[in-house]
Design an enzyme around this catalytic site. Structure first.
Site, mmCIF file in Angstrom:
data_model
loop_
_atom_site.group_PDB
_atom_site.id
_atom_site.type_symbol
_atom_site.label_atom_id
_atom_site.label_comp_id
_atom_site.label_asym_id
_atom_site.label_seq_id
_atom_site.Cartn_x
_atom_site.Cartn_y
_atom_site.Cartn_z
ATOM 1 C CG HIS A 50 30.108 41.209 39.821
ATOM 2 N ND1 HIS A 50 30.532 41.192 41.097
ATOM 3 C CD2 HIS A 50 30.227 40.373 39.411
ATOM 4 C CE1 HIS A 50 31.553 40.615 41.585
ATOM 5 N NE2 HIS A 50 31.446 40.099 39.963
HETATM 6 C C1 T46 Z 1 33.597 38.011 40.774
HETATM 7 C C2 T46 Z 1 33.401 37.340 42.148
HETATM 8 C C3 T46 Z 1 33.627 35.744 42.176
HETATM 9 C C4 T46 Z 1 40.752 43.576 40.803
HETATM 10 O O1 T46 Z 1 41.803 44.958 41.400
HETATM 11 N N1 T46 Z 1 41.198 42.719 40.855
HETATM 12 C C5 T46 Z 1 40.881 42.022 40.366
HETATM 13 O O2 T46 Z 1 41.200 40.538 39.512
HETATM 14 C C6 T46 Z 1 39.756 41.678 41.318
HETATM 15 C C7 T46 Z 1 38.984 40.341 40.879
HETATM 16 C C8 T46 Z 1 39.517 42.411 42.111
HETATM 17 N N2 T46 Z 1 40.283 43.738 42.036
HETATM 18 C C9 T46 Z 1 39.539 44.776 43.030
HETATM 19 C C10 T46 Z 1 38.624 45.059 42.115
HETATM 20 C C11 T46 Z 1 37.781 46.102 43.783
HETATM 21 O O3 T46 Z 1 38.582 47.021 44.010
HETATM 22 O O4 T46 Z 1 39.237 43.833 44.072
HETATM 23 C C12 T46 Z 1 38.515 45.531 44.586
HETATM 24 C C13 T46 Z 1 37.380 43.887 45.451
HETATM 25 O O5 T46 Z 1 36.356 43.349 43.675
HETATM 26 P P1 T46 Z 1 35.134 43.145 43.974
HETATM 27 O O6 T46 Z 1 34.580 44.167 45.229
HETATM 28 O O7 T46 Z 1 34.530 43.065 42.128
HETATM 29 O O8 T46 Z 1 35.092 41.641 44.739
HETATM 30 P P2 T46 Z 1 34.035 40.795 44.477
HETATM 31 O O9 T46 Z 1 34.065 39.291 46.060
HETATM 32 O O10 T46 Z 1 32.263 41.145 44.254
HETATM 33 O O11 T46 Z 1 33.477 40.021 43.059
HETATM 34 C C14 T46 Z 1 35.225 38.704 42.856
HETATM 35 C C15 T46 Z 1 35.330 39.603 41.720
HETATM 36 O O12 T46 Z 1 36.299 40.580 41.366
HETATM 37 C C16 T46 Z 1 34.163 39.134 40.619
HETATM 38 O O13 T46 Z 1 34.859 39.021 39.258
HETATM 39 O O14 T46 Z 1 33.036 37.796 40.144
HETATM 40 O O15 T46 Z 1 34.443 37.939 42.630
#
Ligand code: T46
Length: 133
Positions: A50
């Site tokens: 993303h």
């Molecule tokens: C990024 C990369 C480096 C939350 O509820 N609050 C938060 O502050 C974050 C970061 C995530 N979430 C929830 C959203 C999803 O349901 O946690 C779950 C996992 O997040 P995501 O699938 O977006 O995780 P990554 O590892 O793909 O991405 C993360 C960050 O979300 C993103 O901003 O830049 O790490």
């Protein structure tokens, strides 16, 4: 120009061990509003895929390693995060993917804003539209 921008954190060490400081608008180029960390990862399970409309971030690998792909729609760069004293700047509107996590990886992320799903661009074609018009 490469998308890879590192912040090298000075290590304040003495005989008791090492200490690294990250401070808003001093050695981190924004006001830190949120931190989160990623751990219990698996080598074959990449994350990210993303970009953010406005969020700026700095990623610091406190333990282990992972490979980060950065893509601004014009060029792509890849870099290994494997040092607890170096932070990788992830600018807004840069597509990023994290691959090949080591089992012991702990990835700390400093972020410029609170969590907002509306700030994510999770579709690559949409990302290209946003950055390239
Ligand atoms: C990024 C990369 C480096 C939350 O509820 N609050 C938060 O502050 C974050 C970061 C995530 N979430 C929830 C959203 C999803 O349901 O946690 C779950 C996992 O997040 P995501 O699938 O977006 O995780 P990554 O590892 O793909 O991405 C993360 C960050 O979300 C993103 O901003 O830049 O790490």
């Amino acid at each position: 120009m490469s998308l890879v921008e590192w912040i090298k954190f000075p290590v304040l060490g003495d005989e008791r061990g090492s200490l690294v400081v990250a401070e808003s608008n001093i050695n981190v180029p924004f006001a830190i509003e949120r931190i989160y960390y990623i751990f219990n990862t698996q080598k074959d399970t990449p994350r990210g895929f993303h970009a953010h409309y406005d969020l700026k971030q700095v990623a610091i690998c406190l333990s282990g390693s992972c490979r980060m792909l950065l893509d601004n729609g014009q060029r792509k760069d890849e870099v290994w995060l494997d040092s607890s004293t170096k932070g990788l700047v992830i600018d807004k509107r840069v597509w990023h993917e994290m691959h090949e996590f080591s089992e012991d990886c702990i990835l700390l992320v400093l972020a410029s804003a609170h969590y907002s799903e509306a700030d994510y661009i999770r579709d690559y074609d949409k990302f290209l539209e946003v950055v390239n018009g």
